[in-house]
Design a protein around this motif. Structure first.
Motif, short mmCIF file in Angstrom:
data_model
loop_
_atom_site.label_atom_id
_atom_site.label_comp_id
_atom_site.label_asym_id
_atom_site.label_seq_id
_atom_site.Cartn_x
_atom_site.Cartn_y
_atom_site.Cartn_z
N MET A 167 68.53 89.20 77.99
CA MET A 167 69.53 89.77 78.88
C MET A 167 68.89 90.41 80.10
O MET A 167 69.39 90.25 81.22
CB MET A 167 70.38 90.81 78.12
CG MET A 167 71.27 90.21 77.04
SD MET A 167 72.22 91.48 76.15
CE MET A 167 73.32 92.07 77.46
N ALA A 168 67.77 91.12 79.91
CA ALA A 168 67.13 91.82 81.02
C ALA A 168 66.38 90.89 81.95
O ALA A 168 66.34 91.10 83.16
CB ALA A 168 66.19 92.90 80.48
N PHE A 169 65.75 89.84 81.41
CA PHE A 169 64.95 88.93 82.23
C PHE A 169 65.82 87.95 83.02
O PHE A 169 65.47 87.56 84.13
CB PHE A 169 63.97 88.14 81.37
CG PHE A 169 62.92 88.97 80.69
CD1 PHE A 169 62.63 90.27 81.11
CD2 PHE A 169 62.20 88.47 79.62
CE1 PHE A 169 61.67 91.04 80.47
CE2 PHE A 169 61.24 89.23 78.98
CZ PHE A 169 60.97 90.51 79.40
N THR A 170 66.96 87.54 82.45
CA THR A 170 67.85 86.62 83.16
C THR A 170 68.89 87.36 83.99
O THR A 170 69.32 86.87 85.04
CB THR A 170 68.60 85.69 82.18
OG1 THR A 170 69.50 86.47 81.38
CG2 THR A 170 67.62 84.93 81.29
N GLY A 171 69.32 88.52 83.52
CA GLY A 171 70.40 89.24 84.18
C GLY A 171 71.75 88.60 83.97
O GLY A 171 72.75 89.03 84.55
N ASP A 172 71.80 87.57 83.12
CA ASP A 172 73.04 86.83 82.92
C ASP A 172 74.05 87.64 82.12
O ASP A 172 73.67 88.43 81.23
CB ASP A 172 72.78 85.51 82.19
CG ASP A 172 71.98 84.53 83.02
OD1 ASP A 172 71.91 84.72 84.26
OD2 ASP A 172 71.42 83.57 82.44
N ALA A 173 75.32 87.40 82.39
CA ALA A 173 76.39 88.06 81.66
C ALA A 173 76.68 87.33 80.35
O ALA A 173 76.49 86.11 80.24
CB ALA A 173 77.66 88.12 82.51
N ILE A 174 77.09 88.09 79.35
CA ILE A 174 77.57 87.50 78.10
C ILE A 174 79.01 87.95 77.87
O ILE A 174 79.41 89.02 78.32
CB ILE A 174 76.68 87.90 76.90
CG1 ILE A 174 76.71 89.41 76.66
CG2 ILE A 174 75.24 87.42 77.12
CD1 ILE A 174 75.98 89.84 75.39
N ASP A 175 79.78 87.10 77.19
CA ASP A 175 81.17 87.47 76.94
C ASP A 175 81.29 88.28 75.65
O ASP A 175 80.30 88.55 74.96
CB ASP A 175 82.06 86.22 76.92
CG ASP A 175 81.72 85.25 75.79
OD1 ASP A 175 81.05 85.65 74.81
OD2 ASP A 175 82.12 84.07 75.89
N ALA A 176 82.50 88.65 75.33
CA ALA A 176 82.73 89.55 74.19
C ALA A 176 82.32 88.90 72.88
O ALA A 176 81.78 89.57 71.99
CB ALA A 176 84.19 89.97 74.15
#
Length: 266
Positions: A167-176
């Motif tokens: 999550m920190a290296f890509t910065g991509d969002a994840i859904d619920a």
């Protein structure tokens, strides 16, 4: 209390609402920082406040930082690094410290996007319930900065090192649903049912003896960085206090008498 953070009380349950919906509830500026820290201090000082729900007004839980304020401060940040250090230590970094000092359990009711520091804010809470439309992103790297609010300490303790790194290296969002799968949240509910689901969970928690509840939270948090031997010693001390409470006596009497207990916080 500050109008940046609304404080509502229903019995032993306190609901805090980030109240800057026009900006999607950023937590980086001083009025919000002061409001959150003051609210948590008020709860810590009030033993009758048993459980806290944290949510956001409008369609977002928290956008994290205020990008317009960040843009306006670009030249100052470049010119005065020492001032930037103080901006963080005297500002947003007070929030995780206030959460860490709070003995009452906190439920994050994540009603929409929780971006950057918004994800970290959710991780400062003890439990997280998400609406179906919630999104999470540890997105600092996409802005060319790092998690300055404690996210590098918080997120791995919630989702594990590998998922936190992704999550920190890509910065991509994840859904619920992905958040549920990786343990970032414990439950996903339809948007319209979120606050009630959080209140129902809070009521189940608040039904327990308040002293034992707060001491249990202290033990769980202490266990994140203590050795087993140290935690056992701490547990013995707290257990001695718990055994001396009237609520402990009432719990045993109610169980043996096959009746509902009446806990008074004594």
């Amino acid at each position: 209390m500050s109008d940046a953070v609304l404080y509502e009380r229903d019995g032993g349950i306190v609901t805090l609402t980030l109240n800057r919906p026009e900006k999607r509830n950023p937590i980086s500026e001083r009025d919000v920082v002061d409001g959150v820290v003051a609210a948590l201090g008020r709860i810590q000082a009030d033993a009758s406040a048993r459980v806290v729900i944290l949510t956001g007004a409008g369609s977002a839980f928290s956008s994290g930082g205020d990008l317009k304020a960040m843009e306006a401060a670009l030249e100052e940040r470049a010119r005065n690094p020492a001032g930037t250090v103080a901006y963080y230590t005297d500002g947003i970094q007070r929030i995780p410290l206030a959460f860490e000092a709070l003995d009452a359990p906190v439920i994050a009711a994540v009603n929409g996007p929780a971006i950057g520091a918004g994800t970290d804010l959710a991780c400062m809470c003890d439990l997280r319930v998400a609406a179906e439309e919630a999104r999470f992103a540890e997105s600092f790297v996409k802005l060319g900065i790092i998690p300055g609010d404690g996210g590098a300490w918080l997120l791995p303790r919630v989702v594990g090192f590998s998922k936190a790194s992704e999550m920190a290296f890509t910065g991509d969002a994840i859904d619920a649903q992905e958040a549920l799968a990786c343990g970032l949240v414990s439950k996903v509910v339809p948007d319209a049912e979120l606050l009630q689901a959080a209140k129902d969970l809070a009521a189940r928690i608040a039904a327990n003896p308040p002293h034992a509840l707060r001491m249990t939270k202290r033990l769980l948090r202490e266990g994140r960085h203590s050795s087993l031997a140290s935690l056992l010693e701490f547990s013995a001390g707290l257990q001695a206090l718990a055994h001396a409470t009237a609520d402990h006596k009432e719990a045993i009497a109610a169980f043996l008498g096959k009746r509902a207990p009446n806990f008074t916080g004594e």
